[in-house]
Design a protein around this motif. Structure first.
Motif, PDB file in Angstrom:
ATOM      1  N   SER A  60       1.110  -1.347  -0.021  1.00  8.69           N
ATOM      2  CA  SER A  60       0.290   0.131  -0.029  1.00  8.69           C
ATOM      3  C   SER A  60       0.897   1.442  -0.106  1.00  8.69           C
ATOM      4  O   SER A  60       0.560   2.549   0.465  1.00  8.69           O
ATOM      5  CB  SER A  60      -0.735   0.179   1.169  1.00  8.69           C
ATOM      6  OG  SER A  60       0.084   0.475   1.979  1.00  8.69           O
ATOM      7  N   ALA A 120       0.000   4.065  -2.585  1.00 10.75           N
ATOM      8  CA  ALA A 120      -1.245   4.738  -2.141  1.00 10.75           C
ATOM      9  C   ALA A 120      -1.179   5.564  -0.405  1.00 10.75           C
ATOM     10  O   ALA A 120      -1.895   6.514  -0.470  1.00 10.75           O
ATOM     11  CB  ALA A 120      -2.318   3.590  -1.983  1.00 10.75           C
ATOM     12  N   HIS A 166      -4.910   9.707   5.794  1.00 15.21           N
ATOM     13  CA  HIS A 166      -6.476   9.880   5.326  1.00 15.21           C
ATOM     14  C   HIS A 166      -7.417   9.996   6.210  1.00 15.21           C
ATOM     15  O   HIS A 166      -8.495  10.239   5.816  1.00 15.21           O
ATOM     16  CB  HIS A 166      -6.761   7.984   4.463  1.00 15.21           C
ATOM     17  CG  HIS A 166      -6.754   6.895   5.584  1.00 15.21           C
ATOM     18  ND1 HIS A 166      -5.870   7.072   6.960  1.00 15.21           N
ATOM     19  CD2 HIS A 166      -7.319   5.809   5.857  1.00 15.21           C
ATOM     20  CE1 HIS A 166      -6.295   5.877   7.726  1.00 15.21           C
ATOM     21  NE2 HIS A 166      -7.038   5.057   6.768  1.00 15.21           N
ATOM     22  N   GLU A 169     -12.305   7.785  -3.147  1.00 20.24           N
ATOM     23  CA  GLU A 169     -12.392   6.226  -2.776  1.00 20.24           C
ATOM     24  C   GLU A 169     -11.416   6.206  -1.739  1.00 20.24           C
ATOM     25  O   GLU A 169     -11.754   5.160  -1.027  1.00 20.24           O
ATOM     26  CB  GLU A 169     -12.856   5.762  -3.717  1.00 20.24           C
ATOM     27  CG  GLU A 169     -12.966   4.350  -3.433  1.00 20.24           C
ATOM     28  CD  GLU A 169     -13.598   3.434  -5.498  1.00 20.24           C
ATOM     29  OE1 GLU A 169     -13.550   2.491  -5.295  1.00 20.24           O
ATOM     30  OE2 GLU A 169     -13.393   4.319  -5.791  1.00 20.24           O
ATOM     31  N   ASP A 170     -10.235   6.315  -2.419  1.00 20.41           N
ATOM     32  CA  ASP A 170      -8.676   5.604  -1.473  1.00 20.41           C
ATOM     33  C   ASP A 170      -8.846   5.323   0.205  1.00 20.41           C
ATOM     34  O   ASP A 170      -8.585   4.667   0.360  1.00 20.41           O
ATOM     35  CB  ASP A 170      -7.866   5.847  -2.670  1.00 20.41           C
ATOM     36  CG  ASP A 170      -7.359   4.733  -3.242  1.00 20.41           C
ATOM     37  OD1 ASP A 170      -8.213   4.945  -4.033  1.00 20.41           O
ATOM     38  OD2 ASP A 170      -6.763   5.425  -4.387  1.00 20.41           O
ATOM     39  N   ASP A 171      -9.374   7.278   0.196  1.00 12.95           N
ATOM     40  CA  ASP A 171      -9.494   7.564   1.574  1.00 12.95           C
ATOM     41  C   ASP A 171     -10.279   6.514   2.275  1.00 12.95           C
ATOM     42  O   ASP A 171     -10.297   6.322   3.379  1.00 12.95           O
ATOM     43  CB  ASP A 171      -9.544   9.030   1.527  1.00 12.95           C
ATOM     44  CG  ASP A 171      -8.252   9.356   1.586  1.00 12.95           C
ATOM     45  OD1 ASP A 171      -6.995   8.961   1.056  1.00 12.95           O
ATOM     46  OD2 ASP A 171      -8.443  10.529   1.051  1.00 12.95           O
ATOM     47  N   THR A 196     -11.045   2.971   1.574  1.00 12.31           N
ATOM     48  CA  THR A 196     -11.329   2.103   1.583  1.00 12.31           C
ATOM     49  C   THR A 196     -10.382   2.054   2.675  1.00 12.31           C
ATOM     50  O   THR A 196      -9.618   0.441   2.342  1.00 12.31           O
ATOM     51  CB  THR A 196     -11.210   1.368   0.209  1.00 12.31           C
ATOM     52  OG1 THR A 196     -10.342   1.751  -0.893  1.00 12.31           O
ATOM     53  CG2 THR A 196     -13.013   1.803  -0.835  1.00 12.31           C
ATOM     54  N   MET A 197      -9.193   2.657   2.348  1.00 17.39           N
ATOM     55  CA  MET A 197      -8.087   2.201   3.006  1.00 17.39           C
ATOM     56  C   MET A 197      -7.976   2.112   4.750  1.00 17.39           C
ATOM     57  O   MET A 197      -8.584   2.543   5.320  1.00 17.39           O
ATOM     58  CB  MET A 197      -7.035   3.148   2.618  1.00 17.39           C
ATOM     59  CG  MET A 197      -6.123   3.771   1.373  1.00 17.39           C
ATOM     60  SD  MET A 197      -4.418   4.269   1.179  1.00 17.39           S
ATOM     61  CE  MET A 197      -3.297   3.505   2.382  1.00 17.39           C
TER      62      MET A 197
END
Length: 283
Positions: A58, A61, A254, A262-264, A266-267
């Motif tokens: 990760s 990301a 995040h 979206e990435d914030d 789901t991480m």
């Protein structure tokens, strides 16, 4: 800026600068550029960064999340009415640089970038393209020499420290071991900030991942000749001493006022390798 920078092409396809950037040795700014998907990195940087990604898939990301935090924090400062920004350790220009975000909110914002990496200097012109109403400047100096930054002609010309300033230290301080006393160094910058100023900071940590992975990542950097110091939340909080943290305080990058990316969403915390926070000087 000098016009002597000449980026040619090396035999292995890497762009080769006319100055000696020691492209055979990994550099944290170029590794970070690799994580962000940039092209200003070399084989040694990619090899070291790939070892980190193998341990922490990760990492790219997480680096992008760190970059998004910078944008949210700069917009927050602009919404407070701050029009002056001192970005120390700016790194290689990437999308949504500090001046781009600040001047999108307030076109008259003034930004001074600081770094001592030759590859950043080579790209300094990209950092100096702002709005007609605002101004940007670049100072080639080291964080460990506050006087050379605060007393630089560019800084004195653009920034008025009797008025609020946003001081940025994003993904920088974990490259300074305790022996350099980064807390005291940062305090020297904080001491000149007027009431209403803000500190925007992120810091790498291994506290959110397994100890084995954290140790292995540190070993990759050490083997590459790079110092890196993981600090936990309690230590990161010390950097904000004397200032008032804004909600939600010091949190994984995040989780600082996410805007729905979206990435914030789901991480997980385990995938994030950094803390972030923003604080205001009240008096």
């Amino acid at each position: 800026m000098s016009d002597t920078w000449d980026w040619g092409t090396s035999s292995d396809g890497d762009r080769a600068p006319s100055t000696d950037l020691r492209t055979d040795i990994p550099h944290p700014a170029r590794m970070y550029d690799y994580y962000l998907g940039g092209k200003d990195n070399f084989a040694a940087d990619r090899a070291a960064a790939a070892k980190v990604v193998e341990l922490l898939p990760s990492a790219p990301a997480g680096s992008r999340a760190n970059r998004r935090f910078l944008g949210r924090a700069v917009r927050f400062a602009a919404e407070l009415g701050i029009r002056q920004f001192l970005d120390i350790g700016t790194g290689i220009p990437a999308s949504n640089n500090t001046h781009e975000v600040a001047q999108a909110s307030a076109p008259d914002s003034r930004v001074v970038y600081v770094d001592n990496d030759p590859i950043v200097l080579a790209h300094a012109r990209a950092l100096l393209q702002g709005t007609p109403q605002g101004r940007t400047a670049y100072v080639d100096a080291d964080f460990r020499s506050p006087g050379s930054i605060l007393d630089a002609p560019q800084t004195k010309e653009l920034l008025d420290f009797s008025q609020p300033v946003a001081l940025l230290s994003v993904a920088l301080l974990h490259f300074f071991p305790d022996s350099t006393d980064p807390f005291a160094l940062l305090d020297q910058y904080k001491s000149v900030l007027a009431p209403g100023s803000v500190l925007i900071l992120t810091h790498g940590t291994g506290e959110l991942m397994s100890p084995e992975v954290a140790r292995s990542i540190e070993a990759v950097y050490t083997a590459s000749g790079l110092n890196i110091t993981s600090r936990g939340k309690a230590e990161v909080l010390r950097f904000f001493d004397g200032m008032e943290l804004v909600e939600p305080g010091v949190v994984p990058v995040h989780e600082w006022r996410p805007d729905g990316h979206e990435d914030d969403r789901t991480m997980t915390r385990e995938e994030i390798a950094g803390y972030a926070g923003v604080a205001v000087r009240r008096g």
